[in-house]
Motif scaffolding. Structure first.
Motif, PDB file in Angstrom:
ATOM      1  N   ALA A 151       0.839  -1.205   0.000  1.00 25.19           N
ATOM      2  CA  ALA A 151       0.000   0.000   0.000  1.00 25.19           C
ATOM      3  C   ALA A 151       0.871   1.252   0.000  1.00 25.19           C
ATOM      4  CB  ALA A 151      -0.920  -0.008   1.219  1.00 25.19           C
ATOM      5  N   ALA A 152       1.993   1.203   0.714  1.00 20.48           N
ATOM      6  CA  ALA A 152       2.888   2.365   0.798  1.00 20.48           C
ATOM      7  C   ALA A 152       3.527   2.684  -0.547  1.00 20.48           C
ATOM      8  CB  ALA A 152       3.969   2.110   1.846  1.00 20.48           C
ATOM      9  N   ILE A 153       3.981   1.660  -1.278  1.00 22.49           N
ATOM     10  CA  ILE A 153       4.653   1.948  -2.552  1.00 22.49           C
ATOM     11  C   ILE A 153       3.656   2.380  -3.621  1.00 22.49           C
ATOM     12  CG2 ILE A 153       6.593   0.446  -1.988  1.00 22.49           C
ATOM     13  CD1 ILE A 153       5.540  -1.610  -3.980  1.00 22.49           C
ATOM     14  N   VAL A 154       2.437   1.848  -3.563  1.00 20.71           N
ATOM     15  CA  VAL A 154       1.396   2.314  -4.489  1.00 20.71           C
ATOM     16  C   VAL A 154       1.078   3.779  -4.188  1.00 20.71           C
ATOM     17  CG1 VAL A 154      -1.034   2.068  -5.149  1.00 20.71           C
ATOM     18  CG2 VAL A 154       0.413   0.033  -4.933  1.00 20.71           C
ATOM     19  N   ALA A 155       0.943   4.111  -2.897  1.00 19.33           N
ATOM     20  CA  ALA A 155       0.677   5.502  -2.506  1.00 19.33           C
ATOM     21  C   ALA A 155       1.818   6.418  -2.941  1.00 19.33           C
ATOM     22  CB  ALA A 155       0.478   5.588  -0.995  1.00 19.33           C
ATOM     23  N   ALA A 156       3.066   5.965  -2.747  1.00 20.39           N
ATOM     24  CA  ALA A 156       4.226   6.780  -3.126  1.00 20.39           C
ATOM     25  C   ALA A 156       4.227   7.062  -4.623  1.00 20.39           C
ATOM     26  CB  ALA A 156       5.518   6.076  -2.719  1.00 20.39           C
ATOM     27  N   ARG A 174      11.043   4.333   4.598  1.00 20.51           N
ATOM     28  CA  ARG A 174      10.737   5.719   4.240  1.00 20.51           C
ATOM     29  C   ARG A 174      10.946   5.890   2.739  1.00 20.51           C
ATOM     30  NH1 ARG A 174      14.825  10.049   6.152  1.00 20.51           N
ATOM     31  NH2 ARG A 174      15.796   9.410   4.207  1.00 20.51           N
ATOM     32  N   ILE A 175       9.925   6.418   2.068  1.00 20.33           N
ATOM     33  CA  ILE A 175       9.997   6.654   0.625  1.00 20.33           C
ATOM     34  C   ILE A 175       9.771   8.141   0.387  1.00 20.33           C
ATOM     35  CG2 ILE A 175       9.067   6.047  -1.635  1.00 20.33           C
ATOM     36  CD1 ILE A 175       7.815   3.547  -0.214  1.00 20.33           C
ATOM     37  N   SER A 176      10.749   8.792  -0.235  1.00 20.30           N
ATOM     38  CA  SER A 176      10.625  10.220  -0.522  1.00 20.30           C
ATOM     39  C   SER A 176      11.213  10.496  -1.895  1.00 20.30           C
ATOM     40  CB  SER A 176      11.347  11.048   0.547  1.00 20.30           C
ATOM     41  OG  SER A 176      12.753  10.893   0.420  1.00 20.30           O
ATOM     42  N   GLU A 177      11.262  11.784  -2.271  1.00 21.93           N
ATOM     43  CA  GLU A 177      11.845  12.139  -3.567  1.00 21.93           C
ATOM     44  C   GLU A 177      13.334  11.814  -3.615  1.00 21.93           C
ATOM     45  OE1 GLU A 177      12.837  15.472  -0.949  1.00 21.93           O
ATOM     46  OE2 GLU A 177      11.011  14.292  -1.265  1.00 21.93           O
ATOM     47  N   ARG A 178      13.949  11.607  -2.450  1.00 20.87           N
ATOM     48  CA  ARG A 178      15.372  11.255  -2.400  1.00 20.87           C
ATOM     49  C   ARG A 178      15.607   9.755  -2.552  1.00 20.87           C
ATOM     50  NH1 ARG A 178      17.530  14.100   2.929  1.00 20.87           N
ATOM     51  NH2 ARG A 178      15.549  13.294   3.700  1.00 20.87           N
ATOM     52  N   GLY A 179      14.546   8.970  -2.489  1.00 23.04           N
ATOM     53  CA  GLY A 179      14.693   7.531  -2.644  1.00 23.04           C
ATOM     54  C   GLY A 179      14.124   6.765  -1.463  1.00 23.04           C
ATOM     55  N   VAL A 180      14.636   5.555  -1.275  1.00 23.56           N
ATOM     56  CA  VAL A 180      14.119   4.635  -0.260  1.00 23.56           C
ATOM     57  C   VAL A 180      15.168   4.411   0.818  1.00 23.56           C
ATOM     58  CG1 VAL A 180      13.215   2.306   0.160  1.00 23.56           C
ATOM     59  CG2 VAL A 180      12.712   3.464  -2.001  1.00 23.56           C
ATOM     60  N   SER A 181      14.716   4.369   2.066  1.00 21.91           N
ATOM     61  CA  SER A 181      15.599   3.972   3.162  1.00 21.91           C
ATOM     62  C   SER A 181      14.840   3.031   4.085  1.00 21.91           C
ATOM     63  CB  SER A 181      16.107   5.187   3.946  1.00 21.91           C
ATOM     64  OG  SER A 181      15.054   5.783   4.676  1.00 21.91           O
ATOM     65  N   LYS A 182      15.594   2.179   4.774  1.00 20.05           N
ATOM     66  CA  LYS A 182      15.005   1.240   5.731  1.00 20.05           C
ATOM     67  C   LYS A 182      15.742   1.368   7.054  1.00 20.05           C
ATOM     68  CE  LYS A 182      13.662  -2.221   2.276  1.00 20.05           C
ATOM     69  NZ  LYS A 182      13.765  -3.652   1.892  1.00 20.05           N
ATOM     70  N   ALA A 183      14.975   1.469   8.132  1.00 19.89           N
ATOM     71  CA  ALA A 183      15.562   1.540   9.473  1.00 19.89           C
ATOM     72  C   ALA A 183      15.130   0.311  10.262  1.00 19.89           C
ATOM     73  CB  ALA A 183      15.109   2.811  10.187  1.00 19.89           C
ATOM     74  N   VAL A 184      16.065  -0.224  11.034  1.00 21.66           N
ATOM     75  CA  VAL A 184      15.796  -1.441  11.801  1.00 21.66           C
ATOM     76  C   VAL A 184      16.566  -1.375  13.117  1.00 21.66           C
ATOM     77  CG1 VAL A 184      17.705  -2.679  10.692  1.00 21.66           C
ATOM     78  CG2 VAL A 184      15.810  -3.979  11.674  1.00 21.66           C
ATOM     79  N   LEU A 185      16.026  -1.991  14.160  1.00 20.82           N
ATOM     80  CA  LEU A 185      16.767  -2.112  15.412  1.00 20.82           C
ATOM     81  C   LEU A 185      17.784  -3.237  15.260  1.00 20.82           C
ATOM     82  CD1 LEU A 185      13.906  -1.761  18.049  1.00 20.82           C
ATOM     83  CD2 LEU A 185      15.694  -0.093  17.534  1.00 20.82           C
ATOM     84  N   MET A 186      19.044  -2.945  15.586  1.00 17.35           N
ATOM     85  CA  MET A 186      20.110  -3.929  15.385  1.00 17.35           C
ATOM     86  C   MET A 186      21.034  -3.952  16.594  1.00 17.35           C
ATOM     87  SD  MET A 186      22.772  -4.158  12.165  1.00 17.35           S
ATOM     88  CE  MET A 186      21.452  -4.428  10.996  1.00 17.35           C
ATOM     89  N   CYS A 229       4.072  18.245  -5.602  1.00 16.00           N
ATOM     90  CA  CYS A 229       4.465  18.511  -4.219  1.00 16.00           C
ATOM     91  C   CYS A 229       5.549  17.528  -3.802  1.00 16.00           C
ATOM     92  CB  CYS A 229       3.261  18.393  -3.280  1.00 16.00           C
ATOM     93  SG  CYS A 229       2.579  16.721  -3.197  1.00 16.00           S
ATOM     94  N   ILE A 230       6.189  17.828  -2.687  1.00 11.83           N
ATOM     95  CA  ILE A 230       7.157  16.907  -2.099  1.00 11.83           C
ATOM     96  C   ILE A 230       6.412  16.039  -1.093  1.00 11.83           C
ATOM     97  CG2 ILE A 230       9.197  16.734  -0.629  1.00 11.83           C
ATOM     98  CD1 ILE A 230      10.161  19.355  -1.851  1.00 11.83           C
ATOM     99  N   SER A 231       6.595  14.741  -1.179  1.00 12.88           N
ATOM    100  CA  SER A 231       5.871  13.831  -0.284  1.00 12.88           C
ATOM    101  C   SER A 231       6.821  12.795   0.299  1.00 12.88           C
ATOM    102  CB  SER A 231       4.734  13.125  -1.036  1.00 12.88           C
ATOM    103  OG  SER A 231       5.262  12.353  -2.096  1.00 12.88           O
ATOM    104  N   THR A 232       6.476  12.314   1.475  1.00 13.92           N
ATOM    105  CA  THR A 232       7.215  11.236   2.124  1.00 13.92           C
ATOM    106  C   THR A 232       6.218  10.230   2.666  1.00 13.92           C
ATOM    107  OG1 THR A 232       8.975  12.766   2.777  1.00 13.92           O
ATOM    108  CG2 THR A 232       8.914  10.641   3.891  1.00 13.92           C
ATOM    109  N   VAL A 233       6.451   8.958   2.376  1.00 10.49           N
ATOM    110  CA  VAL A 233       5.572   7.881   2.843  1.00 10.49           C
ATOM    111  C   VAL A 233       6.373   6.995   3.788  1.00 10.49           C
ATOM    112  CG1 VAL A 233       4.189   5.879   2.170  1.00 10.49           C
ATOM    113  CG2 VAL A 233       4.219   7.914   0.712  1.00 10.49           C
ATOM    114  N   TYR A 234       5.799   6.716   4.951  1.00 10.77           N
ATOM    115  CA  TYR A 234       6.410   5.805   5.917  1.00 10.77           C
ATOM    116  C   TYR A 234       5.547   4.554   6.032  1.00 10.77           C
ATOM    117  CZ  TYR A 234       9.314   9.698   7.549  1.00 10.77           C
ATOM    118  OH  TYR A 234      10.206  10.735   7.622  1.00 10.77           O
ATOM    119  N   ALA A 235       6.194   3.406   6.164  1.00 12.91           N
ATOM    120  CA  ALA A 235       5.458   2.157   6.378  1.00 12.91           C
ATOM    121  C   ALA A 235       6.237   1.281   7.344  1.00 12.91           C
ATOM    122  CB  ALA A 235       5.243   1.419   5.057  1.00 12.91           C
TER     123      ALA A 235
END
Length: 202
Positions: A67-72, A96-108, A80-86
């Motif tokens: 749903a997040a990537i379809v929304a993005a 996180r998906i924004s105009e700068r690309g994709v990033s993934k955050a995880v507890l490690m 507009c500038i948009s950011t989608v979090y899932a």
């Protein structure tokens, strides 16, 4: 005694919005001129698979990440500038998906030795690292829990061609590469930057 069942989780994947979003991306990247099926069903299937790769997701998953990537992709149509979090409990990541690309955050988990070396390379003491980067620590000498973030870069195959001409998808060519890997400072900490730490090899 009768069997009793409870529905606690379910996955939904609706194909039409995925195909529509994949078609929109493929048009933008000049892999099709108009319709996702214009080069046949196999080509349309390859486009949809690459759509998931473009957003760094496993092929054809369901749920919030899809749903997040379809929304993005839909939000790219707006001026507009948009950011989608899932968030995903399955993969235990925040995407996180924004105009700068994709990033993934995880507890490690990191060892004290790893954090001490990383701190030294960045001019920080172990104490400063623990105070500003560690989410949880169970005592001296124990592993520490930190927020690790990977950011991804688009390759030439996932950018619009410079000449603007139509081209053909080659499924074996990668659309993403690892751009950056960092241990993030704790939320609310602004004095300290993300610390480079490579754990992904690509």
């Amino acid at each position: 005694d009768r069997n009793r069942y409870g529905l606690s989780h379910f996955h939904v994947r609706i194909d039409w919005p995925i195909a529509d979003a994949a078609e929109d991306l493929a048009r933008h990247l000049r892999y099709i001129s108009k319709d996702i099926h214009e080069r046949g069903d196999k080509y349309a299937e390859d486009i949809q698979k690459k759509f998931f790769e473009y957003y760094c997701l496993p092929v054809m998953i369901g749920g919030r990440r899809t749903a997040a990537i379809v929304a993005a992709q839909y939000l790219k149509r707006l001026p507009c500038i948009s950011t989608v979090y899932a968030g995903s409990s399955e993969s235990r990541t925040l995407i996180r998906i924004s105009e700068r690309g994709v990033s993934k955050a995880v507890l490690m988990r990191f060892s004290e030795k790893e954090l001490e070396q990383t701190g030294r390379e960045n001019g920080l003491t172990l104490r400063a690292v623990k105070r500003n980067y560690v989410v949880e620590n169970n005592g001296s000498g124990k592993d520490c829990l930190c927020i690790f973030q990977a950011t991804y870069d688009y390759t030439v195959h996932s950018r619009p061609p410079e000449d603007g001409k139509l081209r053909e998808i080659k499924p074996d060519l990668s659309w993403q590469s690892v751009g950056g890997q960092h241990i993030l400072p704790l939320p609310g900490v602004y004095r300290y930057p993300p610390l480079p730490f490579n754990v992904i090899y690509s």
